[in-house]
Design a protein around this motif. Structure first.
Motif, PDB file in Angstrom:
ATOM      1  N   THR A  95       0.857  -1.180   0.000  1.00  0.00           N
ATOM      2  CA  THR A  95       0.000   0.000   0.000  1.00  0.00           C
ATOM      3  C   THR A  95       0.891   1.226   0.000  1.00  0.00           C
ATOM      4  O   THR A  95       1.859   1.296   0.749  1.00  0.00           O
ATOM      5  CB  THR A  95      -0.914   0.021   1.241  1.00  0.00           C
ATOM      6  N   SER A  96       0.539   2.189  -0.835  1.00  0.00           N
ATOM      7  CA  SER A  96       1.339   3.409  -0.922  1.00  0.00           C
ATOM      8  C   SER A  96       1.166   4.248   0.338  1.00  0.00           C
ATOM      9  O   SER A  96       0.195   4.074   1.078  1.00  0.00           O
ATOM     10  CB  SER A  96       0.897   4.233  -2.131  1.00  0.00           C
ATOM     11  N   PRO A  97       2.084   5.170   0.571  1.00  0.00           N
ATOM     12  CA  PRO A  97       1.842   6.142   1.645  1.00  0.00           C
ATOM     13  C   PRO A  97       0.668   7.043   1.261  1.00  0.00           C
ATOM     14  O   PRO A  97       0.218   7.031   0.120  1.00  0.00           O
ATOM     15  CB  PRO A  97       3.151   6.924   1.724  1.00  0.00           C
ATOM     16  N   VAL A  98       0.172   7.785   2.215  1.00  0.00           N
ATOM     17  CA  VAL A  98      -0.947   8.686   1.948  1.00  0.00           C
ATOM     18  C   VAL A  98      -0.503   9.773   0.979  1.00  0.00           C
ATOM     19  O   VAL A  98       0.546  10.393   1.156  1.00  0.00           O
ATOM     20  CB  VAL A  98      -1.469   9.308   3.258  1.00  0.00           C
ATOM     21  N   LEU A  99      -1.327   9.988  -0.059  1.00  0.00           N
ATOM     22  CA  LEU A  99      -1.061  11.022  -1.064  1.00  0.00           C
ATOM     23  C   LEU A  99      -2.193  12.035  -1.013  1.00  0.00           C
ATOM     24  O   LEU A  99      -3.332  11.705  -0.697  1.00  0.00           O
ATOM     25  CB  LEU A  99      -0.964  10.384  -2.453  1.00  0.00           C
ATOM     26  N   PHE A 100      -1.893  13.277  -1.360  1.00  0.00           N
ATOM     27  CA  PHE A 100      -2.875  14.344  -1.216  1.00  0.00           C
ATOM     28  C   PHE A 100      -3.437  14.857  -2.537  1.00  0.00           C
ATOM     29  O   PHE A 100      -4.384  15.627  -2.546  1.00  0.00           O
ATOM     30  CB  PHE A 100      -2.269  15.511  -0.431  1.00  0.00           C
ATOM     31  N   ASP A 101      -2.882  14.430  -3.674  1.00  0.00           N
ATOM     32  CA  ASP A 101      -3.339  14.913  -4.977  1.00  0.00           C
ATOM     33  C   ASP A 101      -3.592  13.738  -5.906  1.00  0.00           C
ATOM     34  O   ASP A 101      -2.870  12.743  -5.890  1.00  0.00           O
ATOM     35  CB  ASP A 101      -2.282  15.826  -5.615  1.00  0.00           C
ATOM     36  N   LEU A 102      -4.609  13.876  -6.768  1.00  0.00           N
ATOM     37  CA  LEU A 102      -4.910  12.822  -7.726  1.00  0.00           C
ATOM     38  C   LEU A 102      -3.782  12.588  -8.724  1.00  0.00           C
ATOM     39  O   LEU A 102      -3.504  11.428  -9.065  1.00  0.00           O
ATOM     40  CB  LEU A 102      -6.216  13.128  -8.448  1.00  0.00           C
ATOM     41  N   PRO A 103      -3.100  13.637  -9.221  1.00  0.00           N
ATOM     42  CA  PRO A 103      -1.968  13.365 -10.121  1.00  0.00           C
ATOM     43  C   PRO A 103      -0.859  12.563  -9.450  1.00  0.00           C
ATOM     44  O   PRO A 103      -0.251  11.691 -10.078  1.00  0.00           O
ATOM     45  CB  PRO A 103      -1.483  14.756 -10.527  1.00  0.00           C
ATOM     46  N   ASP A 104      -0.606  12.819  -8.164  1.00  0.00           N
ATOM     47  CA  ASP A 104       0.395  12.039  -7.429  1.00  0.00           C
ATOM     48  C   ASP A 104      -0.048  10.585  -7.292  1.00  0.00           C
ATOM     49  O   ASP A 104       0.763   9.665  -7.389  1.00  0.00           O
ATOM     50  CB  ASP A 104       0.634  12.633  -6.044  1.00  0.00           C
ATOM     51  N   LEU A 105      -1.358  10.375  -7.071  1.00  0.00           N
ATOM     52  CA  LEU A 105      -1.893   9.027  -6.956  1.00  0.00           C
ATOM     53  C   LEU A 105      -1.754   8.272  -8.278  1.00  0.00           C
ATOM     54  O   LEU A 105      -1.342   7.110  -8.301  1.00  0.00           O
ATOM     55  CB  LEU A 105      -3.353   9.077  -6.528  1.00  0.00           C
ATOM     56  N   ALA A 106      -2.089   8.941  -9.375  1.00  0.00           N
ATOM     57  CA  ALA A 106      -1.950   8.312 -10.691  1.00  0.00           C
ATOM     58  C   ALA A 106      -0.498   7.967 -10.983  1.00  0.00           C
ATOM     59  O   ALA A 106      -0.195   6.886 -11.512  1.00  0.00           O
ATOM     60  CB  ALA A 106      -2.514   9.236 -11.767  1.00  0.00           C
ATOM     61  N   ALA A 107       0.421   8.853 -10.633  1.00  0.00           N
ATOM     62  CA  ALA A 107       1.846   8.598 -10.855  1.00  0.00           C
ATOM     63  C   ALA A 107       2.334   7.437  -9.989  1.00  0.00           C
ATOM     64  O   ALA A 107       3.146   6.619 -10.444  1.00  0.00           O
ATOM     65  CB  ALA A 107       2.656   9.859 -10.558  1.00  0.00           C
ATOM     66  N   GLU A 108       1.848   7.350  -8.762  1.00  0.00           N
ATOM     67  CA  GLU A 108       2.229   6.251  -7.867  1.00  0.00           C
ATOM     68  C   GLU A 108       1.792   4.910  -8.444  1.00  0.00           C
ATOM     69  O   GLU A 108       2.571   3.957  -8.515  1.00  0.00           O
ATOM     70  CB  GLU A 108       1.599   6.451  -6.486  1.00  0.00           C
ATOM     71  N   GLY A 109       0.532   4.816  -8.876  1.00  0.00           N
ATOM     72  CA  GLY A 109       0.029   3.572  -9.444  1.00  0.00           C
ATOM     73  C   GLY A 109       0.734   3.205 -10.739  1.00  0.00           C
ATOM     74  O   GLY A 109       1.106   2.046 -10.949  1.00  0.00           O
ATOM     75  N   GLU A 110       0.915   4.184 -11.604  1.00  0.00           N
ATOM     76  CA  GLU A 110       1.584   3.936 -12.882  1.00  0.00           C
ATOM     77  C   GLU A 110       3.039   3.509 -12.671  1.00  0.00           C
ATOM     78  O   GLU A 110       3.524   2.577 -13.312  1.00  0.00           O
ATOM     79  CB  GLU A 110       1.517   5.188 -13.755  1.00  0.00           C
TER      80      GLU A 110
END
Length: 111
Positions: free
Chosen positions: A14-29
């Protein structure tokens, strides 16, 4: 402030907590490209979490409402921390209790 996490059920990470959707998309990608060759793992989970790290989708409606109110009250003090302040949880419970009492009073007055 919204908080998000990426969860790979194959790697069980599980990723650390992210605060922005672009950061979340980059994490998953980035995870998919690095560890899975660009393939999307089965049962991959991406979603919003509360300040305690619980997935909103997994909470019951009343608990999710309490968590959203407590998150909002906690964010008034500090947006970037994790966890609810005790006064935010108490405040959320009082707000929900007052709303329920108001609804009961209105229904009783209408009858």
């Amino acid at each position: 402030m919204r908080r998000y996490r990426y969860r790979c059920s194959v790697c069980r990470t599980t990723s650390p907590v992210l605060f922005d959707l672009p950061d979340l998309a980059a994490e998953g990608e980035g995870h998919r490209l690095t560890l899975h060759g660009g393939h999307i793992p089965d049962e991959e989970v991406v979603g919003e979490v509360d300040r305690l790290g619980r997935w909103y989708a997994a909470l019951s409606p009343l608990v999710a409402l309490h968590a959203r109110i407590a998150d909002g009250l906690s964010d008034l003090h500090n947006e970037k921390t994790i966890g609810h302040y005790w006064w935010a949880s108490v405040g959320a419970a009082l707000i929900l209790g007052a709303a329920a009492a108001l609804v009961l009073a209105v229904i009783a007055a209408a009858l």
